[in-house]
Each structure stands twice: as C-alpha cells, then as structure tokens.
Design a protein around this motif. Structure first.
Motif, mmCIF file in Angstrom:
data_model
loop_
_atom_site.group_PDB
_atom_site.id
_atom_site.type_symbol
_atom_site.label_atom_id
_atom_site.label_comp_id
_atom_site.label_asym_id
_atom_site.label_seq_id
_atom_site.Cartn_x
_atom_site.Cartn_y
_atom_site.Cartn_z
ATOM 1 N N ILE A 63 46.035 28.255 33.139
ATOM 2 C CA ILE A 63 46.064 28.683 31.745
ATOM 3 C C ILE A 63 45.895 30.194 31.728
ATOM 4 N N HIS A 64 46.515 30.822 30.766
ATOM 5 C CA HIS A 64 46.567 32.286 30.705
ATOM 6 C C HIS A 64 45.191 32.915 30.927
ATOM 7 N N SER A 65 45.166 33.873 31.875
ATOM 8 C CA SER A 65 43.975 34.669 32.174
ATOM 9 C C SER A 65 42.843 33.870 32.809
ATOM 10 N N GLN A 66 43.135 32.685 33.313
ATOM 11 C CA GLN A 66 42.121 31.908 34.024
ATOM 12 C C GLN A 66 42.575 31.654 35.452
ATOM 13 N N GLY A 67 41.659 31.208 36.295
ATOM 14 C CA GLY A 67 42.025 30.803 37.647
ATOM 15 C C GLY A 67 42.734 29.463 37.633
ATOM 16 N N PRO A 68 43.497 29.154 38.671
ATOM 17 C CA PRO A 68 44.163 27.849 38.739
ATOM 18 C C PRO A 68 43.158 26.709 38.700
ATOM 19 N N GLN A 69 43.609 25.591 38.160
ATOM 20 C CA GLN A 69 42.782 24.402 38.020
ATOM 21 C C GLN A 69 43.460 23.240 38.704
ATOM 22 N N TYR A 70 42.728 22.562 39.579
ATOM 23 C CA TYR A 70 43.263 21.375 40.247
ATOM 24 C C TYR A 70 43.533 20.279 39.230
ATOM 25 N N ILE A 71 44.691 19.599 39.384
ATOM 26 C CA ILE A 71 44.996 18.481 38.493
ATOM 27 C C ILE A 71 44.942 17.166 39.251
ATOM 28 N N ILE A 72 45.748 17.059 40.305
ATOM 29 C CA ILE A 72 45.897 15.775 40.986
ATOM 30 C C ILE A 72 46.604 15.992 42.306
ATOM 31 N N HIS A 73 46.480 15.075 43.235
ATOM 32 C CA HIS A 73 47.273 15.130 44.454
ATOM 33 C C HIS A 73 47.578 13.707 44.918
ATOM 34 N N ARG A 103 46.484 22.774 24.205
ATOM 35 C CA ARG A 103 45.694 23.338 25.298
ATOM 36 C C ARG A 103 46.295 23.072 26.681
ATOM 37 N N ASP A 104 47.323 22.252 26.730
ATOM 38 C CA ASP A 104 48.014 22.014 27.999
ATOM 39 C C ASP A 104 49.074 23.074 28.282
ATOM 40 N N THR A 105 49.280 24.001 27.363
ATOM 41 C CA THR A 105 50.214 25.106 27.604
ATOM 42 C C THR A 105 49.686 25.941 28.762
ATOM 43 N N ALA A 106 50.492 26.025 29.833
ATOM 44 C CA ALA A 106 50.024 26.663 31.066
ATOM 45 C C ALA A 106 51.193 26.760 32.036
ATOM 46 N N VAL A 107 50.944 27.422 33.165
ATOM 47 C CA VAL A 107 51.887 27.390 34.287
ATOM 48 C C VAL A 107 51.436 26.270 35.223
ATOM 49 N N ILE A 166 56.469 27.051 33.552
ATOM 50 C CA ILE A 166 55.725 27.392 32.336
ATOM 51 C C ILE A 166 55.968 26.283 31.328
ATOM 52 N N LEU A 167 54.918 25.527 31.048
ATOM 53 C CA LEU A 167 55.006 24.469 30.043
ATOM 54 C C LEU A 167 54.469 24.998 28.728
ATOM 55 N N THR A 168 55.292 24.918 27.703
ATOM 56 C CA THR A 168 54.860 25.301 26.359
ATOM 57 C C THR A 168 54.805 24.048 25.505
ATOM 58 N N VAL A 169 53.638 23.747 24.986
ATOM 59 C CA VAL A 169 53.467 22.620 24.077
ATOM 60 C C VAL A 169 53.454 23.171 22.665
ATOM 61 N N HIS A 170 54.360 22.687 21.830
ATOM 62 C CA HIS A 170 54.440 23.219 20.462
ATOM 63 C C HIS A 170 54.089 22.149 19.448
#
Lengths: 113, 114
Positions: free
Chosen positions: B39-49, B81-85, B109-113
């Motif tokens: 998410i913009h201006s934050q560190g990467p966040q683990y989702i799943i593997h 809030r899921d808008t992120a790379v 880049i996912l944009t949720v509108h």
C-alpha cells in the motif's frame, strides 16, 4: 504495524554526507534483510543477516554501503559519501528460520540533495 | 528464482472479487509462489503462499494451476483499502544458498473503485 520498526522514517541529506539507518526486527526473528526501492520499482534485495552473520550481499551494495547486526538483534545500514542516486526507500524485513513470510518495516525514505 | 509476469494494472469494483493473475512458466519443483502487496508509502505486506495446492487464509485465496505455470490471487470482496501494488514472487524454500531473499518484479497496481 508488523512489529518491525525503522528509524528515521525520513532523512534528507546533502550529497557527500554519511547517513545511518536503524532497523529493529521482531524480537524472536533471527533473519534480517535490507532492500532498496526506487520510485515505480519493486524492492531490490541488498543484504541478509542470520543472527549476527552477514551471509549475502547484493552487487547493488557498493563499497560505500555497510551493514551490521552486532548482537543479532537490531541492524544498521550506513551509506558513506551519499550520491543523488542513493535517494530511495530503504526497507528492512525480518523472519524466523523455518517460517516463510518476511515482515517488513515502514521503511526509511532517503533524499539526497 | 523463476521470473514472474503480471499485468501492470487492474481495476475492480468495491465488493466484487479481484482476480490477479501471474505467470511463472519456468518455476521449479521446489519453488513456492508468494504474494505480497504494498500500500502506498508502506512496506510490503505478506498475503499468502503456496507450493501446488490451493491455499486460503483470512486475506485471500491462491489458486495454482496443475502444471504450476501460473497462479491467481483472489481477494473475494475487495474494499477500497485493498488498493495497492500486488507482487507475485517465486522463491525456493529458505534454505541452501537462497537465504529466502525475495526478488520483486514491478507487480500489478490494483485500483478498487467505489
């Protein structure tokens, strides 16, 4: 908040100055990574520590860069004689041996003027 | 580590499922597929593997094709809030000489509108 903290969050410095960043990983994590991220790009690996031992360094880590993790806890990344090309976000991540995911800190944004 | 290919951008309506594809045709048998987001201006966040079976956690589902050459990350009910790379990364187990470092591409880049 992942539990990984970095300090400072922002740093503006003049070309030629030295800067030092600190990373405090999650306390039980023995693996610590540094990455660098420039605008519009994904993070790039810089270096890795297992406990206090620096086990891998990227070719991106020139002689002006040095990283330490003296007691296997926090780590520092120092850049000497900064150049404008060093302007980037510096990210720290930690993980525990046998655990697959890395937890990233918020990063330190460096601007070299 | 195998390389991955992702679309540069995607859009999704809020409340709908977001399906993010990733190609990793050169994946090796011991390599896992990881997804992180930033998410913009934050560190990467683990989702799943995952390795070869489909995986689900509280954040997302990961569908890996039988030949393991591609995968899809599914956010079942996307919010603003899921808008992120979103980064798809292929990585061997954190042993041997790889030390678990992550090799990021440029991501989607996912944009949720609304």
């Amino acid at each position: 908040d992942t539990g990984v903290s970095q300090d400072p969050r922002h740093k503006i410095t003049k070309r030629g100055q030295n800067v030092t960043f600190r990373c405090d990983p999650i306390s039980e994590h023995n693996r610590l990574y540094w990455y660098r991220q420039t605008l519009g790009q994904g993070p790039e690996f810089l270096t890795y520590f297992q406990n206090e031992a620096q086990l891998e360094k990227s070719r991106l880590l020139s002689d002006r860069f040095s990283a330490e993790r003296p007691k296997g806890s926090f780590s520092t990344l120092e850049i000497q004689r900064t150049e404008q090309g060093d302007s980037a976000m510096y990210l720290c991540a930690s993980s525990r041996r046998g655990i697959y995911e890395q937890y990233f800190g918020p990063g330190t944004r460096l601007t070299v003027t | 580590d195998a390389k991955t290919t992702q679309p540069p951008s995607m859009d999704c309506a809020e409340g709908r499922a977001a399906n993010l594809p990733c190609n990793h045709s050169t994946i090796s048998g011991n390599e896992y597929v990881y997804w992180y987001r930033q998410i913009h201006s934050q560190g990467p966040q683990y989702i799943i593997h995952g390795l070869k079976n489909n995986e689900t956690n509280e954040m997302a589902s990961l569908i890996i094709t039988e030949d393991r050459k591609s995968s899809t990350l599914i956010l079942p009910h996307a919010t603003l809030r899921d808008t992120a790379v979103y980064y798809c990364i292929v990585r061997a187990n954190a042993g041997g000489t790889s030390y678990g470092k992550l090799t990021f591409g440029q991501g989607t880049i996912l944009t949720v509108h609304p």
